[in-house]
Design an enzyme around this catalytic site. Structure first.
Site, PDB file in Angstrom:
ATOM      1  N   ASP A   4       0.864  -1.185   0.000  1.00  7.67           N
ATOM      2  CA  ASP A   4       0.000   0.000   0.000  1.00  7.67           C
ATOM      3  C   ASP A   4       0.902   1.236   0.000  1.00  7.67           C
ATOM      4  O   ASP A   4       1.692   1.431   0.927  1.00  7.67           O
ATOM      5  CB  ASP A   4      -0.885  -0.045   1.255  1.00  7.67           C
ATOM      6  CG  ASP A   4      -1.778   1.187   1.376  1.00  7.67           C
ATOM      7  OD1 ASP A   4      -1.876   1.969   0.413  1.00  7.67           O
ATOM      8  OD2 ASP A   4      -2.368   1.347   2.460  1.00  7.67           O
ATOM      9  N   ASP A 104      -3.579   2.490  -5.469  1.00  2.00           N
ATOM     10  CA  ASP A 104      -2.279   2.473  -4.788  1.00  2.00           C
ATOM     11  C   ASP A 104      -2.057   1.227  -3.942  1.00  2.00           C
ATOM     12  O   ASP A 104      -1.248   1.237  -3.032  1.00  2.00           O
ATOM     13  CB  ASP A 104      -2.099   3.749  -3.949  1.00  2.00           C
ATOM     14  CG  ASP A 104      -2.847   3.678  -2.639  1.00  2.00           C
ATOM     15  OD1 ASP A 104      -3.881   2.997  -2.583  1.00  2.00           O
ATOM     16  OD2 ASP A 104      -2.387   4.296  -1.671  1.00  2.00           O
ATOM     17  N   GLU A 105      -2.760   0.159  -4.266  1.00  2.00           N
ATOM     18  CA  GLU A 105      -2.678  -1.029  -3.430  1.00  2.00           C
ATOM     19  C   GLU A 105      -2.732  -2.291  -4.275  1.00  2.00           C
ATOM     20  O   GLU A 105      -3.518  -2.363  -5.220  1.00  2.00           O
ATOM     21  CB  GLU A 105      -3.901  -1.000  -2.500  1.00  2.00           C
ATOM     22  CG  GLU A 105      -3.703  -1.702  -1.201  1.00  2.00           C
ATOM     23  CD  GLU A 105      -4.971  -1.644  -0.365  1.00  2.00           C
ATOM     24  OE1 GLU A 105      -5.177  -0.637   0.336  1.00  2.00           O
ATOM     25  OE2 GLU A 105      -5.736  -2.619  -0.412  1.00  2.00           O
TER      26      GLU A 105
HETATM   27  P1  TTP Z   1      -5.409   5.403   0.914  1.00  2.16           P
HETATM   28  O1  TTP Z   1      -4.459   4.297   0.611  1.00  2.16           O
HETATM   29  O2  TTP Z   1      -6.579   5.096   1.784  1.00  2.16           O
HETATM   30  O3  TTP Z   1      -4.659   6.633   1.598  1.00  2.16           O
HETATM   31  P2  TTP Z   1      -3.223   7.243   1.362  1.00  2.16           P
HETATM   32  O4  TTP Z   1      -2.444   6.468   0.353  1.00  2.16           O
HETATM   33  O5  TTP Z   1      -3.358   8.689   1.086  1.00  2.16           O
HETATM   34  O6  TTP Z   1      -2.557   7.114   2.793  1.00  2.16           O
HETATM   35  P3  TTP Z   1      -1.977   5.841   3.570  1.00  2.16           P
HETATM   36  O7  TTP Z   1      -0.545   6.170   3.805  1.00  2.16           O
HETATM   37  O8  TTP Z   1      -2.778   5.795   4.831  1.00  2.16           O
HETATM   38  O9  TTP Z   1      -2.176   4.620   2.722  1.00  2.16           O
HETATM   39  O10 TTP Z   1      -5.967   6.006  -0.435  1.00  2.16           O
HETATM   40  C1  TTP Z   1      -5.206   6.119  -1.624  1.00  2.16           C
HETATM   41  C2  TTP Z   1      -5.503   7.424  -2.308  1.00  2.16           C
HETATM   42  O11 TTP Z   1      -6.905   7.526  -2.561  1.00  2.16           O
HETATM   43  C3  TTP Z   1      -5.169   8.644  -1.471  1.00  2.16           C
HETATM   44  O12 TTP Z   1      -3.818   9.076  -1.642  1.00  2.16           O
HETATM   45  C4  TTP Z   1      -6.156   9.671  -1.932  1.00  2.16           C
HETATM   46  C5  TTP Z   1      -7.358   8.872  -2.385  1.00  2.16           C
HETATM   47  N1  TTP Z   1      -8.435   8.963  -1.384  1.00  2.16           N
HETATM   48  C6  TTP Z   1      -9.404   9.957  -1.557  1.00  2.16           C
HETATM   49  O13 TTP Z   1      -9.372  10.726  -2.529  1.00  2.16           O
HETATM   50  N2  TTP Z   1     -10.387  10.079  -0.611  1.00  2.16           N
HETATM   51  C7  TTP Z   1     -10.463   9.269   0.487  1.00  2.16           C
HETATM   52  O14 TTP Z   1     -11.370   9.423   1.327  1.00  2.16           O
HETATM   53  C8  TTP Z   1      -9.446   8.246   0.666  1.00  2.16           C
HETATM   54  C9  TTP Z   1      -9.477   7.351   1.875  1.00  2.16           C
HETATM   55  C10 TTP Z   1      -8.467   8.146  -0.301  1.00  2.16           C
HETATM   56 CA    CA Z   2      -2.184   4.224   0.502  1.00  2.00          CA
END
Ligand code: TTP
Ligand code: CA
Length: 361
Positions: A4, A104-105
């Site tokens: 992730d 992103d996962e």
């Molecule tokens: P996530 O993997 O949930 O968050 P992240 O990558 O920003 O942070 P983390 O380090 O906790 O993994 O989501 C991936 C992308 O999706 C994030 O960069 C932005 C987008 N996103 C939104 O636009 N709105 C949201 O509510 C969430 C949860 C994510």
């Molecule tokens: Ca992420």
């Protein structure tokens, strides 16, 4: 393995605009109604420290970060998609089976190539982290487990830039103290129901009988929770749907704005994309170049190929022409990295078989 990417959109923005490095960065979805109306898409860890996170109003985030030199940037989805596509393409080559679950996962089944050893899987994860750092300047958090469920929960254990390994025999012990809402699929509603049953941790959950769980959650979710509480999961890692594009990207030996300097690299990239298409028995309708400039901005130019092809020469010529045209039209551009993307993919069906058949005559 579940990988992730950390604060993904924010990391993309920091790489495009290095002056953001070190600052709290907030990626915003402006609704357009008033100057600041809208919500936070994500924030980097420097901003999260203060409680800024996805979903809160931009106005609130601005208030929280008022006295700091924070940056608020509008969401730029095409940029994140391009970065994601490149990363996923690289990751896909590192796994026996690959399953992208979001922008992103992704899950990587590395069982075979790690010889079923958690130590080798850890080495593979460290290698992937190193590659992500050098190629894309991003960090990711990785969880390694005996199955997808445990790997996913492990990936959330330590962020950012985390690596959590949970061996088969450690799974129940690892899960026991965690909050039940760490189990994928346990949202607000399920969490409330569990609280009514006095279940807060995964250990609490593991004490419920199958009958109680099926009563409360129905057959399917009930059975899932019963197994999840024990770290049991046998869902395979599998590619979702056919691929829609193949891309290859590499760094030039030196920054340049002379098209000829790029020809050798483009020939190599074209060969690699063409090999991949042929291996999958696919052809592409569209070829694009991805140009990353010395200021790290990303540009792309594409061309339709008629008829669709997997031929290396056609892809190479199109890429060279696109690069020439891009450089001519963009006098300020100096190339740093260059990629080729083949999209509009289709299976090379009847026609190839027919030409093979005719060729054999
Ligand atoms: P996530 O993997 O949930 O968050 P992240 O990558 O920003 O942070 P983390 O380090 O906790 O993994 O989501 C991936 C992308 O999706 C994030 O960069 C932005 C987008 N996103 C939104 O636009 N709105 C949201 O509510 C969430 C949860 C994510
Ligand atoms: Ca992420």
């Amino acid at each position: 393995m579940l990988l992730d990417l950390d604060s993904f959109y924010a990391q993309c923005e920091e790489n495009v605009n290095p002056s953001l490095k070190g600052k709290p960065v907030v990626v915003c979805v402006y609704s357009g109604r008033t100057h600041d109306s809208g919500a936070v898409s994500t924030a980097n860890y420097a901003a999260r420290k203060y409680g800024v996170k996805a979903g809160i109003p931009i106005v609130r985030a601005k208030k929280i970060l008022e006295s700091l030199d924070a940056a608020f940037v509008p969401m730029n989805h095409p940029l994140y998609e391009q970065v994601s596509e490149r990363i996923m393409e690289t990751l896909r080559t590192q796994a026996d089976a690959f399953e992208q679950t979001s922008i992103d996962e992704a899950f990587l089944d590395v069982s075979e190539r790690a010889d079923h050893s958690f130590v080798s899987a850890k080495d593979a994860a460290l290698e992937i982290k190193k590659q992500l750092a050098t190629q894309e300047n991003v960090t990711a958090s990785i969880g390694i487990g005996p199955n997808k469920l445990v790997a996913k929960i492990a990936s959330d254990q330590s962020k950012p830039d985390g690596l959590t390994i949970v061996k088969t025999e450690q799974a129940t012990e690892f899960l026991a103290p965690l909050s039940a809402n760490r189990i994928p699929g346990v949202g607000k509603k399920a969490e409330e129901k569990l609280a009514q049953l006095n279940v807060f941790t995964i250990s609490d959950l593991s004490n419920l009988s199958p009958a109680t769980l099926v009563d409360a959650f129905g057959k399917s979710l009930g059975a899932y929770l019963y197994r999840a509480a024990r770290g049991e999961d046998d869902e395979p890692v599998r590619e979702r749907g056919p691929p829609t594009q193949f891309s290859r990207i590499a760094t030039l030996k030196q920054n340049t704005r002379d098209a000829e300097d790029t020809y050798q690299l483009l020939a190599e990239l074209a060969k690699s994309v063409s090999d991949k298409l042929k291996e999958q028995e696919m052809s592409c309708k569209s070829v694009a170049i991805i140009a990353i400039l010395n200021d790290l901005s990303i540009h792309s130019r594409s061309r339709t190929l008629e008829p669709p092809t997997s031929e290396v020469n056609k892809i190479e010529i199109a890429a060279k022409q696109l690069t020439q045209e891009f450089l001519q039209a963009t006098p300020e551009a100096t190339l740093r990295r260059l990629g080729i993307k083949a999209s509009g993919l289709s299976k090379e069906a009847g026609q190839t078989n027919m030409s093979k058949f005719l060729g054999a005559q």
